[in-house]
Design an enzyme around this catalytic site. Sequence first.
Site, PDB file in Angstrom:
ATOM      1  N   GLU A 178     -53.158  55.860  -8.433  1.00  0.00           N
ATOM      2  CA  GLU A 178     -53.304  57.209  -7.886  1.00  0.00           C
ATOM      3  C   GLU A 178     -54.605  57.917  -8.289  1.00  0.00           C
ATOM      4  O   GLU A 178     -54.603  59.078  -8.680  1.00  0.00           O
ATOM      5  CB  GLU A 178     -52.087  58.068  -8.289  1.00  0.00           C
TER       6      GLU A 178
HETATM    7  C1  ACM Z   1     -46.879  55.090 -10.060  1.00  0.00           C
HETATM    8  O1  ACM Z   1     -45.707  55.309  -9.775  1.00  0.00           O
HETATM    9  N1  ACM Z   1     -47.794  56.019  -9.886  1.00  0.00           N
HETATM   10  C2  ACM Z   1     -47.312  53.796 -10.559  1.00  0.00           C
END
Ligand code: ACM
Length: 568
Positions: A178
Amino acid sequence: LPLSQGDTWLLPACHIEDQPRFPWRGLMIDSARHYFPVAVIKRQLDAMALVKLNVLHWHLSDDHAFRLESLRYPLLHQHGYDQHYYTRAEVADIVAYAAARGIRVVPEFDLPGHSRAWLAAYPWLSCEPGPFLAGRKPGIYREVVDPSKEEVYVFLQELFTEIAPLFPDPYFHIGGDEVEGHQWNESASIQAFIREKGLGNNEGLQAYFNTRLAKILAGLGKKIMGWNEILHPTLPKDSVIHVWIGQEALLKSLHEGYSVVLSKGYYIDLSQPSWYHYAVDPMPAAGLLSPAEQSRILGAEATMWAEFVSPDSVESRIWPRTAAIAERYWSPAHVRDTADMYRRLEIVSRRLEEAGLTHERNRSALVRQLAGDQASAAEVATLDAMLDLVEPVKRYQRGTYFPEFTSYSPLTHMVDAARPESIRVWRVAQQIKALARDSRGLDKAGLAAVREQLLVMARTLADFDDAAARYTPKARETLPLSTRLQAALAEGIRAVDTLLAGARADEAAYRQSLERLEAAAKPHLALQFPLVPALRALLLCTGSQRVTAPDAEWQAAVDTLFLPPPES
Ligand code: ACM
């Protein structure tokens, strides 16, 4: 040894052939969003050993906190949103405790995103001046580490040289998930760096960063593991790709020669029922992978992200569902009888509690607190029974019901006392599903038994309403939910009565009933009524389709009602 056998225990002489299907059977615990005391972590290791999980993936840093004591860079563990961290001695103790139970500990230090706690401590790791405050809300933060600064790598070399020896496992998880890159996009110097190095774009920049991390860690005897966003041709082939988004990432990683661990389908923070996770097999359908590629699926991990769990509630979110997941990782693929899994799951849940886990006992304490001191023992039992009819909303919906939530907020709402799944409701729903699938004659005795169950539920809710004045405000605020549930049950009972009378609802009555059910089915304070699909099925049975549709078509229509909603 079971007490039921008296003082004489007889063990059959037998030969057991058993082996794990996958070598990597993990549980990830996020100690960053919420801190869990050493005793809590050790209890999870005891439970993991009981269900034959063998990897604790310990998520030790995120936007909210960096939980490991660092002697070289002490501001790291001092700048979390709270003051908690694990000392070096505590980590050594936990690693040894795990090893004694056949469990490896793979630490994760998430970079370059999910790193606001690092930037709160050492703002110069970022490309903006700061100051930064560690995160205290769920979500993805904009601030990330600046991979174009050479001093960042000096910092990481020194930090990892200090902390890597605490974890004897050959794998070191670098996170990598992310990274939205807003900060990088807005930084002229980072964009210039990307051009100078010919990295192409942000993805290339992150790959450059990961490859340098891999080199530092290789020097410390470690192979890297990271979330599937790290997949890039420059990554060493002995890296493990941890797949959390999509089967495409799984197949691509394997085709490109990497090993993988799968977590998509095993996110236990999303409050899905055990059957949902139990149905997910780490191995893709036959024909998609060569035998060599298949052998590089090392296994899988259940993930306990900790935005919405406290030390008191985390165990009821992990157990007993993770026991069903553990069986998926250990047993042959053909072991998939859901009803039998639930029969055994309830027994395993009790065994876990006997072994010291607190998933039921902590929940009971919260139920008593929510009922309050004015409530009688019977009224506490009513509150408990009411909570056994509901479940937390699924996936990422919870946050929308508590928009003011921060990591400091107490996790002592009714939703925190509701189990992630109600096995009681699941059983009734299964009974209704079996009845509804039979398109010819509806089993009258079965319908009468269902009617009785629905009445018992309605009575519990009426008792809840009667006691509400003596409950605490937090329990009382779910009164509208009780009203809705009773309305939903009334539609189901009406449908059963129609069916018991051998009658049928006309189209208009059926539509109106369905509309009332849907209005009543709306969640309240992040709680939902898991019986709703079964009630829909009862209503559907009163329509004309049941007797006119071909069997297979009818059964498919019923089965569709019980499918989980599509993933967003
Ligand atoms: C995640 O759930 N951001 C790995």
